[in-house]
Design an enzyme around this catalytic site. Structure first.
Site, PDB file in Angstrom:
ATOM      1  N   LYS A 184       1.681  -0.984  -0.188  1.00 52.81           N
ATOM      2  CA  LYS A 184      -0.109  -0.045  -0.269  1.00 52.81           C
ATOM      3  C   LYS A 184       0.930   1.233  -0.378  1.00 52.81           C
ATOM      4  O   LYS A 184       0.182   2.252  -0.778  1.00 52.81           O
ATOM      5  CB  LYS A 184      -1.296  -0.088   1.545  1.00 52.81           C
ATOM      6  CG  LYS A 184      -2.614  -0.778   0.563  1.00 52.81           C
ATOM      7  CD  LYS A 184      -3.455  -0.765   2.314  1.00 52.81           C
ATOM      8  CE  LYS A 184      -4.185  -1.372   1.777  1.00 52.81           C
ATOM      9  NZ  LYS A 184      -5.068  -1.744   2.888  1.00 52.81           N
ATOM     10  N   LYS A 278      -6.211 -10.720  -6.024  1.00 52.02           N
ATOM     11  CA  LYS A 278      -6.812 -11.104  -5.135  1.00 52.02           C
ATOM     12  C   LYS A 278      -8.263 -10.343  -5.677  1.00 52.02           C
ATOM     13  O   LYS A 278      -7.652  -9.374  -5.840  1.00 52.02           O
ATOM     14  CB  LYS A 278      -6.289 -10.787  -3.518  1.00 52.02           C
ATOM     15  CG  LYS A 278      -6.863 -11.235  -2.587  1.00 52.02           C
ATOM     16  CD  LYS A 278      -6.787 -10.387  -1.755  1.00 52.02           C
ATOM     17  CE  LYS A 278      -6.505  -8.850  -0.969  1.00 52.02           C
ATOM     18  NZ  LYS A 278      -6.243  -8.958   0.127  1.00 52.02           N
ATOM     19  N   LYS A 281     -11.654  -5.185  -2.248  1.00 50.74           N
ATOM     20  CA  LYS A 281     -12.474  -3.512  -2.340  1.00 50.74           C
ATOM     21  C   LYS A 281     -12.573  -2.726  -2.811  1.00 50.74           C
ATOM     22  O   LYS A 281     -12.179  -1.527  -3.584  1.00 50.74           O
ATOM     23  CB  LYS A 281     -13.010  -3.428  -0.493  1.00 50.74           C
ATOM     24  CG  LYS A 281     -13.721  -4.684  -0.119  1.00 50.74           C
ATOM     25  CD  LYS A 281     -13.558  -3.911   1.184  1.00 50.74           C
ATOM     26  CE  LYS A 281     -14.598  -5.054   2.377  1.00 50.74           C
ATOM     27  NZ  LYS A 281     -14.128  -5.498   3.502  1.00 50.74           N
TER      28      LYS A 281
HETATM   29  P1  AMP Z   1     -11.296  -7.476   4.887  1.00 48.38           P
HETATM   30  O1  AMP Z   1     -12.068  -6.322   3.475  1.00 48.38           O
HETATM   31  O2  AMP Z   1      -9.431  -6.296   4.449  1.00 48.38           O
HETATM   32  O3  AMP Z   1     -11.705  -5.972   6.161  1.00 48.38           O
HETATM   33  O4  AMP Z   1     -11.170  -8.103   5.000  1.00 48.38           O
HETATM   34  C1  AMP Z   1     -11.976  -9.089   5.619  1.00 48.38           C
HETATM   35  C2  AMP Z   1     -11.806 -10.824   5.312  1.00 48.38           C
HETATM   36  O5  AMP Z   1     -11.909 -11.648   4.228  1.00 48.38           O
HETATM   37  C3  AMP Z   1     -10.124 -10.562   5.575  1.00 48.38           C
HETATM   38  O6  AMP Z   1     -10.553 -12.324   6.955  1.00 48.38           O
HETATM   39  C4  AMP Z   1      -9.841 -10.826   4.836  1.00 48.38           C
HETATM   40  O7  AMP Z   1      -8.861 -12.223   5.053  1.00 48.38           O
HETATM   41  C5  AMP Z   1     -10.386 -11.661   4.108  1.00 48.38           C
HETATM   42  N1  AMP Z   1     -10.967 -11.685   2.111  1.00 48.38           N
HETATM   43  C6  AMP Z   1     -10.585 -10.268   2.003  1.00 48.38           C
HETATM   44  N2  AMP Z   1     -10.231 -10.652   0.374  1.00 48.38           N
HETATM   45  C7  AMP Z   1     -10.698 -12.263   0.237  1.00 48.38           C
HETATM   46  C8  AMP Z   1     -10.419 -12.558  -0.831  1.00 48.38           C
HETATM   47  N3  AMP Z   1      -9.942 -12.113  -2.304  1.00 48.38           N
HETATM   48  N4  AMP Z   1     -10.516 -14.408  -0.523  1.00 48.38           N
HETATM   49  C9  AMP Z   1     -10.603 -14.298   0.530  1.00 48.38           C
HETATM   50  N5  AMP Z   1     -10.455 -14.289   1.355  1.00 48.38           N
HETATM   51  C10 AMP Z   1     -10.704 -12.238   1.533  1.00 48.38           C
END
Ligand code: AMP
Ligand code: TRP
Length: 416
Positions: A184, A278, A281
């Site tokens: 980032k 990946k 968001k």
């Molecule tokens: P975040 O949106 O960064 O708060 O992620 C929330 C949860 O979703 C965390 O446990 C991440 O590891 C999981 N996560 C985010 N993106 C992915 C993805 N592309 N595949 C699997 N898990 C994800």
């Protein structure tokens, strides 16, 4: 709509279909691997499959902690940031697995709003909305507030306080090595806020405050989990044990060292536009992700436009390293249908892309349909949602304060 109505409609109970057997612990912790300060060498233990299938209780240890005087149910804690919309990666990598754990474990699920402001400037109105929507989505996905504690991170002020205490114990080199920070800050030409650097310390505080045993997250959070483990061991070493006893602490092991809980499939859902990166968001194109609240038409069009390859059929899609897009779409299909890889290949292996895409679309739409229905119900009853979050805050605060007060005492703060 009332909780009772949701239960009557079979909404909340229907969500626990997947079994614990479908989850497993993976990976071996290598620690942060940073040059250790002279006082302590952080060596994260190998991440063993502690109680993934066996009895979910933790026997009281020889060193008591702030939440284990006697045997207790193993504790699970996790959270998702209220930034943008929740996508299929968040759901398959994290939230869906929480649902399977709530019957067996003592579960805490929070909307991690403090983590959502690390990239500045953030939009206050969007944060407020995404926090409410996030909590409603947890319930829509099957989290049952009568079993799990559902709360908002900033409602329990102990998180921010513990993060400060831990940040003073964290060598800055550990944080600069974090992959997410490096990525980032590179993207933003090194012009990043301090919060982005200290973000994993706040995450460690989240986890350690509750003496969590297991933390279900997607693959991308593994390194942050290792940091939380290292910080637990470091703080225990520096201020726990006999030293804590001398300070008059009730609990001499300050923190439980937590284990990650990473699902065997869905831990890393990839972009629909590029099977090597990946699903996230923050990706610019919304075509790269399926959001949980996308309409069936939108899902259809996103899958239609998803990247494919020129191979014939899908039979080797899971194992051929030259087919990341096939692997990703097959994995999504596997996760939303609950099939094994072999069953998926037997089912759709012979299909060509043009035939598989409508099958995948239908499976995703049908999987998300009940979630979207429950979400609409919950959002119509703001009072119910607020009550859930107030109850969650109360229960969470009680546990968090036990750990915080004990650690403060161990560190020499004047407590009354
Ligand atoms: P975040 O949106 O960064 O708060 O992620 C929330 C949860 O979703 C965390 O446990 C991440 O590891 C999981 N996560 C985010 N993106 C992915 C993805 N592309 N595949 C699997 N898990 C994800
Ligand atoms: N950092 C996590 C993510 O981006 C979210 C998070 C914050 C979290 N605190 C946590 C996850 C505690 C598990 C436990 O996905």
């Amino acid at each position: 709509m009332h909780r009772m109505t949701l239960v009557r409609r079979g909404c909340l109970s229907s969500a626990s279909r997947m079994t614990l057997r479908s989850l497993s612990l993976t990976g071996t912790g290598t620690g942060t691997g940073v040059a250790a300060p002279s006082v302590f060498t952080p060596t994260a233990r190998t991440l063993v499959a502690a109680a993934s299938t066996a009895t979910p209780t933790t026997a009281s240890s020889d060193q008591s902690t702030a939440s284990t005087e006697t045997a207790r149910k193993k504790r699970v804690l996790s959270g998702v940031q209220p930034t943008g919309t929740v996508h299929l990666g968040n759901y398959l990598g994290a939230i869906r697995n929480w649902v399977n754990l709530q019957d067996t474990y003592d579960t805490y699920f929070m909307v991690v709003d403090l983590h959502a402001i690390t990239v500045q400037p953030h939009n206050p109105k969007e944060l407020l909305e995404a926090t409410r929507n996030g909590a409603a989505l947890y319930i829509a996905c099957g989290i049952d507030p009568t079993k799990a504690k559902v709360f908002v991170q900033s409602h329990v002020t102990a998180h921010a306080e513990m993060a400060w205490l831990l940040s003073c114990v964290t060598p800055v080199g550990w944080l600069k090595k974090m992959i997410q920070f490096k990525e980032k800050s590179r993207k933003n030409n090194e012009e990043v806020g301090t919060g982005l650097l200290t973000y994993p310390v706040l995450m460690a505080a989240d986890i350690l405050l509750y003496q969590s045993d297991l933390v279900p997250v997607g693959e991308d959070q593994k390194q942050h989990l290792e940091l939380a483990r290292d910080l637990a061991e470091r703080t225990n070493y520096l201020f726990g044990g006999k030293k804590a006893k001398k300070m008059g602490c009730q609990y001499t092991r300050l923190f439980k060292v937590p284990d990650p809980f990473i699902p065997p499939a869905g831990a890393r859902v990839m972009s629909l536009q590029d099977g090597t990166s990946k699903m996230s968001k923050s990706a610019e194109s919304d075509l790269s992700r399926i959001n949980l609240l996308d309409s069936p038409e939108l899902i259809e069009s996103k899958i239609k436009k998803a990247k494919t390859d020129t191979f014939d059929g899908l039979a080797d899609g899971f194992e051929n390293p030259d087919r990341p897009d096939a692997k990703n779409l097959l994995t999504i299909y596997q996760c939303v249908t609950g099939k094994t890889q072999d069953e998926v290949i037997a089912d759709v292996g012979r299909l060509r892309w043009g035939e598989f895409k409508p099958v995948l679309t239908e499976a995703v739409v049908e999987h998300l349909r009940p979630i979207q229905g429950r979400y609409a119900d919950v959002m119509q009853d703001q009072a119910y949602l607020d009550r859930v979050l107030m109850d969650g805050r109360e229960a969470a605060e009680e546990e968090a304060m036990k750990t915080l007060m004990n650690v403060k005492k161990a560190m020499g703060f004047y407590t009354l």
